[in-house]
Design a protein around this motif. Sequence first.
Motif: not given
Length: 183
Positions: A76-100
């Motif tokens: 995967k050659p190339g240059l990709v900018q990391l952006r603070a104003d990202a195009d956020f999408k919902p993502s998975a949370s932690l598994p229940a057994e890992a949470l307090l």
Amino acid sequence: MGRTSFVGELEVASFPHIETIVVVEGELIPTVVGAAPLVLGSQAGAVIGCGTTLRIQTESGVRFSFCAAACDKPTKPGLVQLRADADFKPSASLPAEALLGPAPQCRSDNVFSSDGADYRAGTWDSTPYHRVVRPHRHNEFMHLLAASVRFAAPDGSVLSAGTEMRFSCPRAHRSDGKVKIAW
């Protein structure tokens, strides 16, 4: 992971690894052959893919943090900018057994991944949460854009990090239960 300073210009025929960089002070200008220059000022970041042909320059000097990963061959050659104003999408949370406590609401913008190096980069955010102390599952380089995070070790010690701090959580060996944090 490390921190360095740089002044001048550098031509790289084939970048030898994958690297995430975050500028701490100054301005860094990486340019991939055939593309417009990417100007990275303070608190801005990018990922350089293994095998990328690029030019890196700065006129007045720059300080930046970086995290690198080896790769067997450029995929995967190339240059990709990391952006603070990202195009956020919902993502998975932690598994229940890992949470307090309640599960956090998580969002992500994964802009770079390389399966061969098990490397992923992007911008993520979540609501506050509390989880059990366990070995870290991934090698992770973090640059906090806002808020703070606290890590508790099995011995009870706590490491706190706040806005604009950078640190690395290496993948911990599954059996030792210890997490070491590098600054």
